[in-house]
Design a protein around this motif. Structure first.
Motif, PDB file in Angstrom:
ATOM      1  N   MET A 132       5.989   0.460 -11.075  1.00  0.00           N
ATOM      2  CA  MET A 132       6.095   1.736 -10.377  1.00  0.00           C
ATOM      3  C   MET A 132       7.254   2.516 -11.005  1.00  0.00           C
ATOM      4  O   MET A 132       8.420   2.158 -10.822  1.00  0.00           O
ATOM      5  CB  MET A 132       6.371   1.508  -8.886  1.00  0.00           C
ATOM      6  CG  MET A 132       6.518   2.799  -8.079  1.00  0.00           C
ATOM      7  SD  MET A 132       5.008   3.749  -8.002  1.00  0.00           S
ATOM      8  CE  MET A 132       4.016   2.672  -6.951  1.00  0.00           C
ATOM      9  N   ALA A 136       7.462   8.434 -10.329  1.00  0.00           N
ATOM     10  CA  ALA A 136       6.450   8.507  -9.266  1.00  0.00           C
ATOM     11  C   ALA A 136       6.997   9.142  -7.995  1.00  0.00           C
ATOM     12  O   ALA A 136       6.233   9.629  -7.158  1.00  0.00           O
ATOM     13  CB  ALA A 136       5.910   7.116  -8.949  1.00  0.00           C
ATOM     14  N   HIS A 139       6.718   6.936  -2.541  1.00  0.00           N
ATOM     15  CA  HIS A 139       5.433   6.238  -2.605  1.00  0.00           C
ATOM     16  C   HIS A 139       5.191   5.472  -1.317  1.00  0.00           C
ATOM     17  O   HIS A 139       5.959   5.575  -0.355  1.00  0.00           O
ATOM     18  CB  HIS A 139       5.366   5.323  -3.831  1.00  0.00           C
ATOM     19  CG  HIS A 139       6.478   4.325  -3.918  1.00  0.00           C
ATOM     20  ND1 HIS A 139       6.556   3.234  -3.097  1.00  0.00           N
ATOM     21  CD2 HIS A 139       7.567   4.272  -4.741  1.00  0.00           C
ATOM     22  CE1 HIS A 139       7.643   2.527  -3.406  1.00  0.00           C
ATOM     23  NE2 HIS A 139       8.277   3.136  -4.392  1.00  0.00           N
ATOM     24  N   HIS A 185      -2.638   2.182  -2.683  1.00  0.00           N
ATOM     25  CA  HIS A 185      -1.959   3.426  -3.071  1.00  0.00           C
ATOM     26  C   HIS A 185      -0.861   3.145  -4.098  1.00  0.00           C
ATOM     27  O   HIS A 185      -0.676   3.912  -5.057  1.00  0.00           O
ATOM     28  CB  HIS A 185      -1.369   4.111  -1.839  1.00  0.00           C
ATOM     29  CG  HIS A 185      -2.386   4.765  -0.955  1.00  0.00           C
ATOM     30  ND1 HIS A 185      -3.314   5.674  -1.422  1.00  0.00           N
ATOM     31  CD2 HIS A 185      -2.635   4.636   0.374  1.00  0.00           C
ATOM     32  CE1 HIS A 185      -4.081   6.092  -0.432  1.00  0.00           C
ATOM     33  NE2 HIS A 185      -3.690   5.471   0.677  1.00  0.00           N
ATOM     34  N   THR A 189      -0.732   4.580  -7.976  1.00  0.00           N
ATOM     35  CA  THR A 189       0.394   5.420  -8.395  1.00  0.00           C
ATOM     36  C   THR A 189       1.155   4.808  -9.563  1.00  0.00           C
ATOM     37  O   THR A 189       1.740   5.533 -10.383  1.00  0.00           O
ATOM     38  CB  THR A 189       1.364   5.625  -7.212  1.00  0.00           C
ATOM     39  OG1 THR A 189       0.638   6.130  -6.094  1.00  0.00           O
ATOM     40  CG2 THR A 189       2.475   6.603  -7.559  1.00  0.00           C
TER      41      THR A 189
END
Length: 210
Positions: A132, A136, A139, A185, A189
Motif C-alpha cells: 500500500m 494512496a 484507505h 478495498h 488500492t
C-alpha cells in the motif's frame, strides 16, 4: 474457533509465553487454508527472517528476556512458518503498508535481508504480496491490522482486527463480511504484486546503501 482449539496443539511447549489470543491466532493459522491480512507497521510473522524477528522480539518484548527465552520465541516463529514452507498448504495474501518497508528494524543489513526475503517469497506460488503506497492516501484500514482466515470444507471464515484491548476475533457473518470487504478495498488500492516487488527491491537498495 472451537474446532481449531481442539486440534493438536503443536505449540503446547511454548504455551507459557503465549497469551490466550496468541494461542487462538496460531490455532486458526494452523487450521486455515488461506489468510488474507493487512499489516500496517511491520512484516507479518510468517514472512519474517530470523534476524528481523530477533530484532522485534528483543525490542518489543519484555526487557528481561534472556537468550534462552529469545531462542524459544524464535523457534516458535520458525515453526509457525512451516504453513507456507515446502510442505505448507496455507494460501497467504498480504498487503503491507509502505511504512513497513522503511521502518528500520535491526539495522540496514537486517532490513536489506528482510526485504530481499520478501522478494523471494513473492515468487512462491502460494503467496501474494502487495504494498500500500504512501501515495494512496486514506484507505480502508488506517486504524490497524486486519485479517480473514478461511478454512477447508464448510467451516465459516473468521476475521480479526486490532483493538485497544488487543486482537479481536470476529465470527458473526456480518462482521466477517465487513472485514473481507475492507481487505478487498485495500487490495484494489495497493500496488499490483509485480509493482510491489519493484518497490521492495528499490527500498532494499536504499537500506543497503544507506
Amino acid at each position: 474457533m472451537a474446532k481449531a482449539a481442539r486440534q493438536k496443539e503443536w505449540w503446547q511447549p511454548y504455551s507459557d509465553m503465549l497469551s490466550k489470543n496468541a494461542r487462538t491466532y496460531i490455532g486458526l493459522e494452523s487450521a486455515a487454508e488461506s489468510l488474507r491480512t493487512y499489516q500496517p507497521s511491520s512484516v507479518p510473522g510468517l514472512l519474517q527472517t530470523t534476524d528481523y524477528a530477533r530484532a522485534i522480539i528483543t525490542r518489543a518484548g519484555p526487557l528481561t528476556l534472556g537468550e534462552d527465552e529469545i531462542g524459544r520465541r524464535l523457534s516458535l516463529r520458525t515453526k509457525r512458518q512451516a504453513v507456507i514452507g515446502e510442505a505448507g498448504t496455507l494460501r497467504l495474501w498480504t498487503v503491507l503498508d509502505e511504512a513497513a518497508l522503511y521502518r528500520e528494524i535491526g539495522g540496514p543489513d537486517v532490513m536489506h535481508g528482510q526485504l530481499m526475503h520478501l522478494v523471494e517469497m513473492a515468487h512462491h506460488p502460494q503467496i501474494d504480496i502487495q504494498v500500500m503506497p504512501f501515495s494512496a492516501g486514506p484507505h480502508a484500514s488506517l486504524s490497524g491490522m486486519i485479517g480473514v482466515f478461511s478454512f477447508p470444507g464448510s467451516d465459516p471464515d473468521v476475521a480479526y482486527v486490532d483493538s485497544v484491548s488487543g486482537t479481536l476475533f470476529l465470527e458473526r457473518a456480518a462482521d466477517v463480511q465487513a472485514t473481507s470487504t475492507a481487505f478487498q478495498h485495500l487490495s484494489a488500492t495497493a500496488l499490483s504484486p509485480a509493482a510491489s516487488v519493484d518497490l521492495i527491491n528499490a527500498v532494499a537498495r536504499r537500506h543497503q546503501t544507506g
